[in-house]
Design an enzyme around this catalytic site. Structure first.
Site, PDB file in Angstrom:
ATOM      1  N   VAL A 370     -11.095  48.792  29.616  1.00 28.81           N
ATOM      2  CA  VAL A 370     -11.167  48.019  28.375  1.00 28.81           C
ATOM      3  C   VAL A 370     -12.609  47.737  27.959  1.00 28.81           C
ATOM      4  O   VAL A 370     -12.853  47.171  26.896  1.00 28.81           O
ATOM      5  CB  VAL A 370     -10.392  46.694  28.505  1.00 28.81           C
ATOM      6  CG1 VAL A 370      -8.905  46.958  28.665  1.00 28.81           C
ATOM      7  CG2 VAL A 370     -10.916  45.867  29.677  1.00 28.81           C
ATOM      8  N   GLY A 371     -13.555  48.120  28.785  1.00 26.63           N
ATOM      9  CA  GLY A 371     -14.967  47.902  28.442  1.00 26.63           C
ATOM     10  C   GLY A 371     -15.861  48.611  29.442  1.00 26.63           C
ATOM     11  O   GLY A 371     -15.485  48.814  30.601  1.00 26.63           O
ATOM     12  N   GLN A 372     -17.040  49.002  28.990  1.00 24.69           N
ATOM     13  CA  GLN A 372     -17.962  49.698  29.876  1.00 24.69           C
ATOM     14  C   GLN A 372     -19.381  49.319  29.526  1.00 24.69           C
ATOM     15  O   GLN A 372     -19.754  49.258  28.355  1.00 24.69           O
ATOM     16  CB  GLN A 372     -17.771  51.215  29.765  1.00 24.69           C
ATOM     17  CG  GLN A 372     -18.439  51.999  30.880  1.00 24.69           C
ATOM     18  CD  GLN A 372     -17.824  53.372  31.068  1.00 24.69           C
ATOM     19  OE1 GLN A 372     -17.004  53.804  30.277  1.00 24.69           O
ATOM     20  NE2 GLN A 372     -18.218  54.063  32.123  1.00 24.69           N
ATOM     21  N   GLY A 373     -20.183  49.041  30.556  1.00 25.47           N
ATOM     22  CA  GLY A 373     -21.579  48.666  30.349  1.00 25.47           C
ATOM     23  C   GLY A 373     -22.493  49.464  31.238  1.00 25.47           C
ATOM     24  O   GLY A 373     -22.079  50.405  31.928  1.00 25.47           O
ATOM     25  N   ALA A 374     -23.765  49.081  31.246  1.00 23.50           N
ATOM     26  CA  ALA A 374     -24.767  49.823  32.004  1.00 23.50           C
ATOM     27  C   ALA A 374     -24.540  49.724  33.495  1.00 23.50           C
ATOM     28  O   ALA A 374     -24.823  50.666  34.228  1.00 23.50           O
ATOM     29  CB  ALA A 374     -26.157  49.301  31.649  1.00 23.50           C
ATOM     30  N   ALA A 376     -21.509  48.135  34.950  1.00 23.84           N
ATOM     31  CA  ALA A 376     -20.132  47.850  35.353  1.00 23.84           C
ATOM     32  C   ALA A 376     -19.139  48.413  34.351  1.00 23.84           C
ATOM     33  O   ALA A 376     -19.459  48.626  33.178  1.00 23.84           O
ATOM     34  CB  ALA A 376     -19.925  46.341  35.501  1.00 23.84           C
ATOM     35  N   THR A 377     -17.929  48.653  34.838  1.00 27.74           N
ATOM     36  CA  THR A 377     -16.803  49.060  34.011  1.00 27.74           C
ATOM     37  C   THR A 377     -15.701  48.028  34.169  1.00 27.74           C
ATOM     38  O   THR A 377     -15.417  47.575  35.292  1.00 27.74           O
ATOM     39  CB  THR A 377     -16.278  50.450  34.423  1.00 27.74           C
ATOM     40  OG1 THR A 377     -17.338  51.402  34.326  1.00 27.74           O
ATOM     41  CG2 THR A 377     -15.136  50.889  33.542  1.00 27.74           C
ATOM     42  N   LYS A 392     -13.931  43.708  36.886  1.00 31.11           N
ATOM     43  CA  LYS A 392     -15.265  44.215  36.573  1.00 31.11           C
ATOM     44  C   LYS A 392     -15.795  44.944  37.810  1.00 31.11           C
ATOM     45  O   LYS A 392     -16.224  44.322  38.776  1.00 31.11           O
ATOM     46  CB  LYS A 392     -16.185  43.059  36.169  1.00 31.11           C
ATOM     47  CG  LYS A 392     -17.521  43.492  35.589  1.00 31.11           C
ATOM     48  CD  LYS A 392     -18.264  42.293  35.030  1.00 31.11           C
ATOM     49  CE  LYS A 392     -19.558  42.702  34.333  1.00 31.11           C
ATOM     50  NZ  LYS A 392     -20.264  41.541  33.759  1.00 31.11           N
ATOM     51  N   ASP A 498     -27.663  35.858  27.585  1.00 32.17           N
ATOM     52  CA  ASP A 498     -27.049  36.996  26.886  1.00 32.17           C
ATOM     53  C   ASP A 498     -25.885  36.531  26.017  1.00 32.17           C
ATOM     54  O   ASP A 498     -24.810  37.131  26.020  1.00 32.17           O
ATOM     55  CB  ASP A 498     -26.574  38.026  27.910  1.00 32.17           C
ATOM     56  CG  ASP A 498     -26.442  39.429  27.303  1.00 32.17           C
ATOM     57  OD1 ASP A 498     -26.989  39.651  26.201  1.00 32.17           O
ATOM     58  OD2 ASP A 498     -25.807  40.294  27.931  1.00 32.17           O
TER      59      ASP A 498
END
Length: 689
Positions: A370-374, A376-377, A392, A498
């Site tokens: 449902v989400g992905q970052g630098a 973590a997924t 996460k 953030d």
């Protein structure tokens, strides 16, 4: 009374460890398995590390040779393995003990005492006491309970807890009184100390109860992998220097090491057979009542205990089992009825196995992402004991690019059990082998950013929702409540660093919940801004306060700036930096200067809002994003303006110039509106945006 009943002694029992096989040695220990140094002596059923000594000798009494060194130490007689050379793996450990510090009559307190792990049992720094700590040339780790004040060695006061690593200068310390306990009270206290090699984290709890407090009094990131030898000695040290005199008493002690690749945080309910160094009878007979005639013993995994002392434990087990069965039966209905409203807030986070995490996410199936970052997924999943969750999963390969361990940072922040209705609730964690993950409540409506910037679909069957003005104001107030909690109401101040719309999640009723603490910084409320270390600015382009970009020092007001940008984004439906390079803050000042600030309202609202309220909220956003941090209000003050409980902020007719003094104060830089070209170097653009 038998002689052994008047001694404080420790038993070593079987402890199997894959990484540290030498700890699995089975034997029946001798009567004395502690080595006492200096002034330390057995006192009834406890150990006193120091002796009472005259602190104000009579002027008429000629000086005599001192009978006391003023320094005492008690160490477990056998060294303990902390490092596996073949894999360069460091052991994690947990420890708990009870203690009291009793001053001598008419004397000031001594230096204090420390829980000590040292490579050299015979190393002392004799001058001025120094809690009996080793010479800095030797490897040691100490948690000090300091009742002496020596500003020359970095002491914050004469009543504090500190963490020392190979130095008498503490790497972290905290005032005891501010944390609700007094080292000089003379009362018995309990202390818990934990080190996780996975998290590179030392945490300390202190309290008057035998129940471990929820939040640690001191928590700091330290990597001990290069600071311990293969074998280290474990115990306590104390000193009475100068005119000070006190008894530093340790009564109960339990110490355990465990594998580094296992659970990052040991559960408090450890089994006794996993204990490496444990106190003997003191836990079994806390009132000091010794029963004559019952002196036969039963051998249990390598040590002997009186048979009669098993009876209270057996009775306690029966009562505990009955209570658990009763709780399971009577609690099912309450749990099912309250799950929807209270489970997120009331459930205490706990460790989850990797098998549970994989089962919840169908083996980290891509369809559950449902989400992905630098670093973590995020996966959607379901855990029977919790319900719907967001998992996460951290990618270790990207940690060097983050200049920090994001798992450790977020875990350290959340592990204090932040409980607020407008924060994404932390449900648990997993740390096994190379896998690390944090588990949060699942928010079905996703992020605020998705609702503000999603374009209508050509597919008529796809639902397109526009947040109403009432919902938007409620979201703003929810985020403000979360920030007020972090800045002013938490035990320690938390700077989020953030705050942005894609880190604001929405529940089923579109209530806001602030999440993602991967960049958070934690400070004492009393800490001065000038004393904070500058770091590489982190965050997301368009949300960063200008002074933070230049100085690298985060503060409450840098979060207020980000909040102001979020307010403007919610009101206007525009991104902080548009695709054409338009900076939202600049745009709103341009409209303000021409008296057309309401032209910035989101066209998707179709003017279905109260104009006066819209203008008031827009003005709050602008004053929170004021170029001068001194002009920004606290979040709590901004809320009062939004609700009409305080007068409107006074904004200048034109956007003020920004004046920032460089770190060296050698020159003054003036920035009049930062364009897209200026912003690109500040920080990498968030992969979540």
């Amino acid at each position: 009374m038998n002689h052994h009943h008047s001694l404080f002694f420790f038993y070593v029992i079987l402890f199997l460890s894959q990484d540290f096989p030498t700890l699995s040695h089975r034997f029946s220990p001798p009567l004395h398995n502690l080595t006492l140094y200096g002034d330390a002596f057995f006192r009834d059923r406890t150990i006193s590390l120091t002796q009472q000594q005259p602190c104000f000798p009579s002027a008429t009494t000629p000086p005599s040779k001192p009978t006391s060194s003023g320094i005492g130490r008690a160490l477990y007689v056998y060294p303990i393995k902390f490092l596996e050379p073949s894999t360069n793996t460091t052991a994690s450990f947990s420890c708990r003990f009870s203690f009291s510090i009793i001053s001598s009559p008419s004397c000031p307190f001594g230096d204090g005492f420390a829980f000590l792990i040292t490579s050299n049992a015979d190393s002392f720094v004799f001058s001025n006491g120094f809690l009996g700590l080793p010479n800095p040339d030797d490897s040691f780790i100490a948690v000090e309970f300091d009742t002496g004040f020596d500003p020359g060695h970095g002491d914050i006061n004469d009543n504090h807890v500190g963490i020392d690593v190979n130095s008498i200068f503490s790497v972290a310390s905290v005032d005891a009184i501010s944390k609700g306990f007094d080292l000089k009270s003379g009362r018995e206290m309990m202390a818990w100390i934990e080190y996780s090699d996975v998290l590179k984290l030392i945490r300390v709890w202190v309290g008057y109860s035998r129940v471990k407090p929820t939040s640690p009094v001191l928590s700091t990131q330290i990597d001990l992998s290069g600071k311990v030898k293969e074998y280290m000695h474990v115990g306590f040290s104390a000193s009475n220097a100068g005119v000070g005199s006190a008894l530093h008493i340790v009564e109960r002690w339990k110490f355990t090491t465990f594998e580094s690749h296992s659970d990052a945080i040991q559960e408090e309910e450890e089994k006794d057979e996993e204990c490496l160094v444990c106190s003997g009878e003191v836990f079994e007979n806390p009132m000091g009542i010794h029963r004559k005639g019952f002196d036969f013993r039963v051998s249990v995994v390598g040590f002997k205990i009186p048979f009669w002392s098993l009876l209270p434990g057996m009775a306690a087990i029966v009562i505990l089992v009955a209570f658990i069965v009763f709780s399971l039966i009577s609690g099912k209905k309450r749990i099912s009825e309250g799950a929807d409203t209270n489970s997120g807030i009331n459930r205490m986070p706990g460790r989850l196995s990797l098998a549970e995490i994989k089962s919840a996410t169908s083996g980290f199936n891509e369809n559950t992402i449902v989400g992905q970052g630098a670093s973590a997924t995020v996966y959607r999943g379901s855990i029977p004991s919790i319900g719907s969750v967001a998992v996460k999963r951290f990618d270790r390969d990207h940690w060097p690019q983050c200049n920090r361990n994001p798992f450790t940072t977020e875990f350290t922040t959340m592990t204090g059990y932040l409980r607020h209705k407008n924060l994404v609730q932390f449900q648990g964690w997993c740390s096994e082998g190379t896998e690390t993950a944090l588990v949060f409540e699942y928010l079905p409506n996703g992020s605020l950013s998705e609702f503000l910037h999603k374009k209508p679909s050509s597919d008529p069957s796809e639902e397109f929702i526009v947040l109403s003005w009432k919902q938007r104001v409620n979201i703003i107030l929810g985020v403000a409540s979360a920030l007020t909690y972090l800045h002013e109401e938490c035990e320690r101040q938390i700077i989020h660093r953030d705050v942005k719309t894609c880190n604001i999640m929405l529940d089923a009723e579109f209530n806001a919940k602030l999440g993602d603490f991967g960049l958070a910084e934690i400070y004492e409320h009393s800490a001065l801004l000038a004393g904070r270390a500058a770091t590489l600015p982190a965050g997301t382009m368009g949300y960063l306060a200008p002074e933070y970009v230049y100085t690298g020092v985060p503060s409450e007001k840098t979060d207020v700036y980000s909040f102001g940008v979020v307010v403007l984004e919610v009101c206007t439906g525009r991104r902080p930096v548009g695709d054409d390079g338009t900076v939202l803050v600049d745009l709103m000042w341009s409209l303000w200067e021409t008296g057309k600030v309401l032209d910035g309202a989101d066209i998707m609202l179709r003017e279905e809002f109260d104009a006066g309220e819209m203008e008031r909220v827009l003005m709050v956003g602008m004053v929170c994003a004021h170029p001068d941090c001194e002009k920004r209000p606290r979040v709590k003050e901004a809320v009062r303006i939004i609700r009409g409980e305080a007068p409107l902020p006074v904004l200048p007719a034109r956007r003020p110039l920004l004046r920032i003094r460089s770190a060296t104060e050698a020159e003054e830089m003036i920035a009049d509106g930062l364009g897209r070209e200026d912003l690109t170097w500040m920080t990498p653009k968030s992969h979540f945006s």
